[in-house]
Motif scaffolding. Structure first.
Motif, PDB file in Angstrom:
ATOM      1  N   PHE A  42       0.933  -1.150  -0.008  1.00  0.00           N
ATOM      2  CA  PHE A  42       0.078  -0.017   0.088  1.00  0.00           C
ATOM      3  C   PHE A  42       0.953   1.224   0.005  1.00  0.00           C
ATOM      4  CE2 PHE A  42      -2.433   3.573   2.403  1.00  0.00           C
ATOM      5  CZ  PHE A  42      -3.491   3.469   1.472  1.00  0.00           C
ATOM      6  N   GLY A  43       0.490   2.117  -0.768  1.00  0.00           N
ATOM      7  CA  GLY A  43       1.379   3.450  -0.859  1.00  0.00           C
ATOM      8  C   GLY A  43       2.844   3.120  -1.493  1.00  0.00           C
ATOM      9  N   GLY A  44       3.059   2.047  -2.126  1.00  0.00           N
ATOM     10  CA  GLY A  44       4.174   1.626  -2.648  1.00  0.00           C
ATOM     11  C   GLY A  44       5.291   0.817  -1.658  1.00  0.00           C
ATOM     12  N   TRP A  94     -13.515  -0.915  12.101  1.00  0.00           N
ATOM     13  CA  TRP A  94     -12.766  -0.368  10.592  1.00  0.00           C
ATOM     14  C   TRP A  94     -11.641   0.508  10.925  1.00  0.00           C
ATOM     15  CZ3 TRP A  94     -14.265  -2.348   5.934  1.00  0.00           C
ATOM     16  CH2 TRP A  94     -15.432  -3.155   5.811  1.00  0.00           C
ATOM     17  N   TYR A  95     -10.889   0.342  10.020  1.00  0.00           N
ATOM     18  CA  TYR A  95      -9.327   1.231  10.188  1.00  0.00           C
ATOM     19  C   TYR A  95      -9.385   2.078   8.670  1.00  0.00           C
ATOM     20  CZ  TYR A  95      -8.098  -1.765  13.887  1.00  0.00           C
ATOM     21  OH  TYR A  95      -8.043  -2.561  15.217  1.00  0.00           O
ATOM     22  N   ALA A  96      -8.628   3.239   8.756  1.00  0.00           N
ATOM     23  CA  ALA A  96      -8.300   3.766   7.749  1.00  0.00           C
ATOM     24  C   ALA A  96      -6.865   3.435   7.457  1.00  0.00           C
ATOM     25  CB  ALA A  96      -8.409   5.283   7.585  1.00  0.00           C
ATOM     26  N   ALA A  97      -6.091   3.358   6.487  1.00  0.00           N
ATOM     27  CA  ALA A  97      -4.884   3.136   5.974  1.00  0.00           C
ATOM     28  C   ALA A  97      -4.255   4.148   5.508  1.00  0.00           C
ATOM     29  CB  ALA A  97      -4.519   2.073   4.885  1.00  0.00           C
ATOM     30  N   ARG A  98      -2.820   4.515   5.833  1.00  0.00           N
ATOM     31  CA  ARG A  98      -1.972   5.717   5.614  1.00  0.00           C
ATOM     32  C   ARG A  98      -0.766   5.192   5.507  1.00  0.00           C
ATOM     33  NH1 ARG A  98      -3.050  11.000   5.930  1.00  0.00           N
ATOM     34  NH2 ARG A  98      -4.796  10.933   7.474  1.00  0.00           N
ATOM     35  N   GLN A  99       0.043   5.626   4.282  1.00  0.00           N
ATOM     36  CA  GLN A  99       1.254   5.291   4.129  1.00  0.00           C
ATOM     37  C   GLN A  99       1.725   6.351   3.110  1.00  0.00           C
ATOM     38  OE1 GLN A  99       3.457   2.872   5.110  1.00  0.00           O
ATOM     39  NE2 GLN A  99       4.927   3.967   4.134  1.00  0.00           N
ATOM     40  N   GLY A 100       2.663   7.064   3.780  1.00  0.00           N
ATOM     41  CA  GLY A 100       3.418   8.354   2.872  1.00  0.00           C
ATOM     42  C   GLY A 100       2.030   9.208   2.356  1.00  0.00           C
ATOM     43  N   ASP A 133      -2.770  -1.592  -2.815  1.00  0.00           N
ATOM     44  CA  ASP A 133      -2.195  -1.671  -4.064  1.00  0.00           C
ATOM     45  C   ASP A 133      -2.159  -3.203  -4.814  1.00  0.00           C
ATOM     46  OD1 ASP A 133      -1.539   0.850  -3.709  1.00  0.00           O
ATOM     47  OD2 ASP A 133       0.555   0.888  -3.246  1.00  0.00           O
ATOM     48  N   GLY A 134      -1.983  -4.015  -3.775  1.00  0.00           N
ATOM     49  CA  GLY A 134      -1.677  -5.402  -4.263  1.00  0.00           C
ATOM     50  C   GLY A 134      -1.397  -6.420  -3.123  1.00  0.00           C
ATOM     51  N   PHE A 135      -1.677  -7.666  -3.356  1.00  0.00           N
ATOM     52  CA  PHE A 135      -1.552  -8.746  -2.252  1.00  0.00           C
ATOM     53  C   PHE A 135      -0.439  -9.342  -3.105  1.00  0.00           C
ATOM     54  CE2 PHE A 135      -5.163  -6.951  -0.655  1.00  0.00           C
ATOM     55  CZ  PHE A 135      -5.232  -7.366   0.692  1.00  0.00           C
TER      56      PHE A 135
END
Length: 286
Positions: A42-44, A94-100, A133-135
């Protein structure tokens, strides 16, 4: 088909039945270890990496992967305050996701009020498949949904006679079709293009994605919309059907050894959409 989705044994559309004196509960959930390394990007960046994933098979859903929270990169998931209730597993946070610079709401969830009989999911979190982004299993991207050990495809060549008609017009005639057996589904018969009157087929601007076979294109035949389909560049595991064409027996007349095929239970397929951010070219290069 897998264990619990489409026509699987735990799905509501199951084509078979359990031979028990008393009916089984309307809904049965099944959890088991994946026994494969699964990673989430996620987020690269890799935000989850685990060899201790549990797969949940829930009626009429694709398999869902649950990761131990300790195998998720700290600070990646932020509680959103949003709580829903799962009909079998109770309260779900539920969660939000943050990366960069990348942020996505409702990107993951955790069941927070589990009964003892569902303890396999305690302390685990699942990621919304299309929100990431992908698994990846090791270094290969997994498309569509988590692996389902109960899904199998077998492909067999045959010398049986197959004929396809649209009214009086012969669309295809072959003594070398290929049959594809897919767990729970009725057999699908594929015909080489050389044995087809391609002028009877009109390509349509529709594509669907199969996690096991690749990207499919469709054809109209006369007034029958999307009556045939093909995987022009099928995945290597099913390359025997690559660029061959199969026909819907409820839309055109398909005869096998002189007997007309009918749309039988288990024949229908619910197509899968593309993953978020996944373009057609990438489906060919997992």
């Amino acid at each position: 088909m897998g264990l619990a989705w489409q026509q699987g044994p735990l799905a509501h559309g199951a084509v078979g039945r359990f031979l028990t004196p008393q009916p089984l509960p309307e809904r049965l959930l099944f959890a088991e270890p994946l026994r494969r390394r699964l990673r989430v990007k996620f987020g690269g960046e890799w935000i989850a990496d685990s060899e201790d994933v549990v797969i949940l098979h829930e009626p009429d859903r694709y398999p869902v992967a649950y990761f131990p929270m300790e195998d998720v990169t700290p600070g990646t998931l932020e509680p959103s305050g949003h709580v829903t209730r799962h009909r079998d597993l109770g309260d779900t946070s539920w969660y939000a996701a943050r990366q960069g610079q990348q942020h996505r709401d409702r990107a993951a969830w955790q069941h927070t009020a589990l009964a003892d009989h569902a303890r396999e999911l305690q302390g685990r979190v699942a990621f919304a498949w299309r929100a990431m982004d992908g698994f990846y299993e090791e270094d290969q991207r997994v498309l569509g949904h988590a692996a389902d050990a109960y899904h199998r495809i077998d492909i067999r060549p045959t010398s049986r006679d197959l004929e396809v008609r649209d009214g009086e017009r012969v669309v295809a005639r072959s003594s070398r079709p290929t049959v594809l057996y897919e767990s729970g589904f009725a057999p699908r018969w594929y015909v080489p293009r050389e044995d087809i009157d391609m002028s009877a087929l009109t390509p349509v601007d529709t594509q669907t994605f199969c996690p096991f076979k690749g990207l499919a294109g469709y054809y109209d035949i006369g007034a029958a919309a999307k009556a045939a389909w093909s995987y022009p560049d099928a995945y290597p595991e099913v390359s025997a059907i690559s660029d061959m064409i199969s026909f819907e027996p409820d839309m055109v007349a398909v005869f096998l050894d002189g007997k007309r095929l009918a749309l039988e239970p288990g024949q229908g397929v619910v197509s899968h959409g593309l993953d978020r951010g996944l373009d057609p070219d990438e489906t060919h290069h997992r």
